[in-house]
Design a protein around this motif. Structure first.
Motif, PDB file in Angstrom:
ATOM      1  N   ARG A  14       0.816  -1.208   0.000  1.00  0.00           N
ATOM      2  CA  ARG A  14       0.000   0.000   0.000  1.00  0.00           C
ATOM      3  C   ARG A  14       0.857   1.268   0.000  1.00  0.00           C
ATOM      4  N   SER A  15       2.005   1.236   0.626  1.00  0.00           N
ATOM      5  CA  SER A  15       2.836   2.431   0.689  1.00  0.00           C
ATOM      6  C   SER A  15       3.433   2.784  -0.666  1.00  0.00           C
ATOM      7  N   TYR A  19      -1.516   7.868  -5.487  1.00  0.00           N
ATOM      8  CA  TYR A  19      -2.879   8.336  -5.683  1.00  0.00           C
ATOM      9  C   TYR A  19      -2.840   9.702  -6.328  1.00  0.00           C
ATOM     10  N   SER A  20      -3.832   9.989  -7.130  1.00  0.00           N
ATOM     11  CA  SER A  20      -3.935  11.313  -7.730  1.00  0.00           C
ATOM     12  C   SER A  20      -5.411  11.683  -7.828  1.00  0.00           C
TER      13      SER A  20
END
Length: 123
Positions: A14-15, A19-20
């Motif tokens: 997940r790290s 995301y945008s």
């Protein structure tokens, strides 16, 4: 120590996921009055309701005629003709009844029903 969550289908931690923001066509301004304005009343499709009422009535007449023919009150045509008329009467009556039921519930304002649920009959 808690293990890092991963994106299960891809196996990516997940790290590491970036995301945008999604592109927006609006400027981001929300008008609170837009949600509180009353809706305009729905246009009643009189032509469609008339078609469905005629369909229902024709189906009912055919159904009654088929029953009378089957019982032998109208003529001695035989059960084959009576059953054919009964089948056609049922096939015409059921859609007319269904659409009239939707129109009645939309007229009464029942939740989940609107005139937009009715098929377009060339209005």
């Amino acid at each position: 120590m808690v293990p890092a969550r991963t994106n299960v289908p891809a196996g990516i931690p997940r790290s590491k996921v970036k995301y945008s923001m999604l592109p927006s066509t609006e400027d981001g301004h929300m008008d609170p009055q837009k949600d509180t304005l009353p809706e305009s009343p729905a246009k009643v499709p009189y032509k469609a309701i008339t078609c469905f009422a005629l369909q229902f009535l024709i189906g009912a007449v055919l159904l009654i005629t088929g029953c009378l023919l089957l019982a032998g009150y109208l003529s001695e045509a035989g059960p084959s003709r009576a059953i054919a008329i009964l089948i056609v009467g049922i096939l015409v009556l059921l859609p007319g009844f269904y659409h009239l039921l939707i129109a009645c519930k939309a007229h009464r304002g029942c939740p989940g029903y609107s005139y937009q649920d009715l098929p377009d009959c060339g209005d």
